[in-house]
Design a protein around this motif. Structure first.
Motif, PDB file in Angstrom:
ATOM      1  N   ARG A 144       0.485  -0.910  -0.614  1.00 53.93           N
ATOM      2  CA  ARG A 144       0.175   0.274  -0.387  1.00 53.93           C
ATOM      3  C   ARG A 144       1.325   1.518  -0.020  1.00 53.93           C
ATOM      4  N   ASN A 145       2.332   1.142   0.067  1.00 59.57           N
ATOM      5  CA  ASN A 145       2.937   2.096   0.727  1.00 59.57           C
ATOM      6  C   ASN A 145       3.616   2.294  -0.982  1.00 59.57           C
ATOM      7  N   SER A 146       4.758   4.127  -0.397  1.00 62.92           N
ATOM      8  CA  SER A 146       4.982   4.436  -2.288  1.00 62.92           C
ATOM      9  C   SER A 146       6.592   2.923  -1.812  1.00 62.92           C
ATOM     10  N   SER A 147       6.806   2.527  -3.204  1.00 54.68           N
ATOM     11  CA  SER A 147       8.021   1.157  -3.276  1.00 54.68           C
ATOM     12  C   SER A 147       9.416   2.350  -3.698  1.00 54.68           C
ATOM     13  N   VAL A 148       8.990   3.158  -3.879  1.00 56.70           N
ATOM     14  CA  VAL A 148      10.291   4.171  -4.623  1.00 56.70           C
ATOM     15  C   VAL A 148      10.774   4.798  -2.752  1.00 56.70           C
ATOM     16  N   ALA A 149       9.605   5.327  -1.767  1.00 54.62           N
ATOM     17  CA  ALA A 149      10.299   5.450  -0.334  1.00 54.62           C
ATOM     18  C   ALA A 149      11.006   4.390   0.747  1.00 54.62           C
ATOM     19  N   ILE A 150      10.166   3.356   0.231  1.00 57.77           N
ATOM     20  CA  ILE A 150      10.391   1.607   0.348  1.00 57.77           C
ATOM     21  C   ILE A 150      11.820   1.488  -0.295  1.00 57.77           C
ATOM     22  N   GLY A 151      12.564   2.020  -1.193  1.00 57.66           N
ATOM     23  CA  GLY A 151      13.730   1.571  -1.306  1.00 57.66           C
ATOM     24  C   GLY A 151      14.293   2.721  -0.839  1.00 57.66           C
ATOM     25  N   ALA A 152      14.496   3.699  -0.933  1.00 56.36           N
ATOM     26  CA  ALA A 152      14.861   4.647  -0.244  1.00 56.36           C
ATOM     27  C   ALA A 152      15.564   4.447   1.061  1.00 56.36           C
ATOM     28  N   ALA A 153      14.104   3.735   2.002  1.00 54.53           N
ATOM     29  CA  ALA A 153      14.483   3.394   3.529  1.00 54.53           C
ATOM     30  C   ALA A 153      15.321   2.047   3.739  1.00 54.53           C
ATOM     31  N   ILE A 154      15.516   1.587   2.482  1.00 54.83           N
ATOM     32  CA  ILE A 154      15.619  -0.571   2.338  1.00 54.83           C
ATOM     33  C   ILE A 154      17.544   0.119   2.757  1.00 54.83           C
ATOM     34  N   LYS A 155      17.776   1.035   1.446  1.00 54.55           N
ATOM     35  CA  LYS A 155      19.452   2.261   1.498  1.00 54.55           C
ATOM     36  C   LYS A 155      19.604   2.706   2.745  1.00 54.55           C
ATOM     37  N   SER A 156      18.912   2.989   2.850  1.00 55.85           N
ATOM     38  CA  SER A 156      19.363   4.384   4.393  1.00 55.85           C
ATOM     39  C   SER A 156      19.561   2.689   5.411  1.00 55.85           C
ATOM     40  N   VAL A 157      18.531   2.133   6.462  1.00 58.44           N
ATOM     41  CA  VAL A 157      18.564   1.135   6.664  1.00 58.44           C
ATOM     42  C   VAL A 157      19.927   0.035   7.035  1.00 58.44           C
ATOM     43  N   ASN A 158      20.100  -0.126   5.207  1.00 55.39           N
ATOM     44  CA  ASN A 158      21.287  -0.431   5.608  1.00 55.39           C
ATOM     45  C   ASN A 158      22.743  -0.296   5.713  1.00 55.39           C
ATOM     46  N   ALA A 159      22.538   1.417   5.097  1.00 63.13           N
ATOM     47  CA  ALA A 159      24.229   2.044   5.675  1.00 63.13           C
ATOM     48  C   ALA A 159      24.327   2.176   6.808  1.00 63.13           C
ATOM     49  N   SER A 160      23.777   2.274   8.012  1.00 64.34           N
ATOM     50  CA  SER A 160      25.005   1.898   9.516  1.00 64.34           C
ATOM     51  C   SER A 160      24.995   0.490   9.478  1.00 64.34           C
ATOM     52  N   PHE A 161      25.513  -0.171   8.655  1.00 64.87           N
ATOM     53  CA  PHE A 161      25.822  -1.413   8.717  1.00 64.87           C
ATOM     54  C   PHE A 161      27.211  -1.270   7.486  1.00 64.87           C
ATOM     55  N   GLU A 162      27.435  -0.488   7.351  1.00 65.96           N
ATOM     56  CA  GLU A 162      27.942  -0.191   6.053  1.00 65.96           C
ATOM     57  C   GLU A 162      29.161   0.364   6.263  1.00 65.96           C
ATOM     58  N   ASP A 163      30.658  -0.286   5.996  1.00 67.72           N
ATOM     59  CA  ASP A 163      32.146   0.171   6.931  1.00 67.72           C
ATOM     60  C   ASP A 163      32.404   1.567   6.666  1.00 67.72           C
ATOM     61  N   GLY A 164      32.637   2.460   7.617  1.00 66.83           N
ATOM     62  CA  GLY A 164      33.073   3.807   6.765  1.00 66.83           C
ATOM     63  C   GLY A 164      31.703   4.458   6.230  1.00 66.83           C
ATOM     64  N   VAL A 165      30.612   4.201   5.915  1.00 67.99           N
ATOM     65  CA  VAL A 165      29.394   4.811   5.401  1.00 67.99           C
ATOM     66  C   VAL A 165      28.296   5.556   6.789  1.00 67.99           C
ATOM     67  N   ASN A 166      28.168   7.409   6.850  1.00 73.12           N
ATOM     68  CA  ASN A 166      27.615   8.166   8.090  1.00 73.12           C
ATOM     69  C   ASN A 166      25.888   7.534   7.619  1.00 73.12           C
ATOM     70  N   GLY A 167      25.384   6.337   7.946  1.00 77.68           N
ATOM     71  CA  GLY A 167      24.329   6.263   7.854  1.00 77.68           C
ATOM     72  C   GLY A 167      22.940   7.582   8.118  1.00 77.68           C
ATOM     73  N   PHE A 168      23.562   8.421   9.133  1.00 77.52           N
ATOM     74  CA  PHE A 168      22.481   9.550   9.229  1.00 77.52           C
ATOM     75  C   PHE A 168      22.790  10.598   7.993  1.00 77.52           C
ATOM     76  N   LYS A 169      23.505  10.048   7.471  1.00 77.07           N
ATOM     77  CA  LYS A 169      24.033  11.112   6.006  1.00 77.07           C
ATOM     78  C   LYS A 169      23.487  10.567   5.027  1.00 77.07           C
ATOM     79  N   THR A 170      23.465   9.125   4.611  1.00 76.73           N
ATOM     80  CA  THR A 170      22.133   8.602   3.609  1.00 76.73           C
ATOM     81  C   THR A 170      20.855   8.717   4.096  1.00 76.73           C
ATOM     82  N   GLU A 171      20.519   8.704   5.176  1.00 73.82           N
ATOM     83  CA  GLU A 171      18.849   9.174   5.154  1.00 73.82           C
ATOM     84  C   GLU A 171      18.705  10.919   5.001  1.00 73.82           C
ATOM     85  N   ILE A 172      19.349  10.987   5.187  1.00 78.36           N
ATOM     86  CA  ILE A 172      19.960  12.839   4.819  1.00 78.36           C
ATOM     87  C   ILE A 172      19.407  12.994   3.292  1.00 78.36           C
ATOM     88  N   GLU A 173      20.195  11.698   2.444  1.00 75.60           N
ATOM     89  CA  GLU A 173      21.005  12.377   1.133  1.00 75.60           C
ATOM     90  C   GLU A 173      18.514  11.464   0.684  1.00 75.60           C
TER      91      GLU A 173
END
Ligand code: COA
Length: 259
Positions: A201-230
């Protein structure tokens, strides 16, 4: 079309079933390649909003990587096996922008649990058993298990599961937070589909962006908060955002174009 998996697409859901029941759905090289191909098709299919992965039969989700394929491997071949598998399947699943639910319908061991853990979340039937038995074979989890298990259940529990090579049952997995829901085997796919229909029922584009942002928190050298803002900013340029906010203000149900 495939030898070791079956796929079907219906009402926004692509079901992918690993289908080697005589080998408890163990992941051989060909199965990993087929899963990659099927996931790619589903990701590119505009009508697929959610992917559900399960195992055929009533006994196993996936009983691990196919031990018969790597029993005589060298150091270099072992390393390559893990790298190629992670690239083709495990990292690929984790980074798909289409949500992937693992419906764990029995044994999820070794590579099987690693596949379930690479999915965005997991539900299980009450007969499911999960574990990383690799050290009992003289090897370690090589498809992301040493990384994803501690992320999901915490370091101490992961260490114990990996060191003992033991299995936990569905209720313990629920208690650990390794799976989100436990149900009967009969109700497993209906429950996965019910959750999928809520997601859809929700936006698939927004869900894709949320997956990227959540995953960013587990990537070395990536600032997840920055990814979320982007990613948050990018949403403002999408048709889904315009539709979602307009629908809210107009007091109607959003019809997301998925763009
Ligand atoms: N790789 C290759 N073949 C596997 C397999 C795997 N990971 N897991 C199961 N199979 C095969 C068995 O060899 C057997 O094949 P066969 O009938 O040709 O001999 C078939 O699947 C059925 O398994 P079986 O062991 O007879 O079933 P069971 O009910 O007695 O035991 C398990 C079930 C899951 C406990 C047992 O199969 C097992 O321990 N599997 C290996 C789990 C593992 O270590 N996985 C991690 C790999 S890194």
């Amino acid at each position: 079309m495939y030898t070791n998996i079956t796929t079907s697409q219906n009402q926004g859901i692509t079901n992918i079933t690993i289908n080697r029941p005589s080998k408890l759905n163990a992941l051989n090289k060909e199965t990993i390649q087929e899963l990659h191909a099927a996931l790619r098709v589903a990701e590119l299919d505009a009508d697929t909003k959610v992917i559900i992965i399960t195992g055929s039969g009533e006994k196993a989700f996936v009983a691990g990587a196919d031990i018969s394929e790597f029993a005589d491997f060298s150091v270099a071949e072992g390393g390559k096996l893990a790298a190629k598998g992670q690239e083709l399947l495990f990292d690929y699943v984790a980074n798909l922008s289409t949500p992937v639910i693992a419906a764990v319908n029995g044994f999820a061991l070794g590579g099987g649990l690693e596949l379930a853990m690479a999915a965005h979340f997991r539900i299980a039937s009450d007969n499911a058993k999960m574990g990383l038995p690799e050290v009992s074979l003289g090897v370690i989890p090589g498809y992301g298990g040493t990384q994803r298990l501690p992320q999901l259940v915490g370091k101490g529990r992961a260490m114990e599961m990996i060191m003992t090579a033991g299995m936990i049952d569905a209720n313990q997995a629920l208690q650990y937070g390794l799976v989100n829901h436990v149900t009967t085997l009969e109700e497993l796919l209906p429950l996965a589909e019910k959750i999928a229909s809520k997601i859809m029922r929700n936006s698939s584009v927004a869900i894709g962006a949320a997956i990227k942002s959540v995953n960013a928190s587990f990537e070395d050298g990536v600032n997840g908060f920055k990814t979320e803002i982007e990613q948050f900013g990018n949403c403002f340029g999408t048709e889904d955002f315009k539709e979602g906010t307009s629908a809210f203000l107009e007091k109607r149900k959003a019809e997301f174009p998925g763009k």
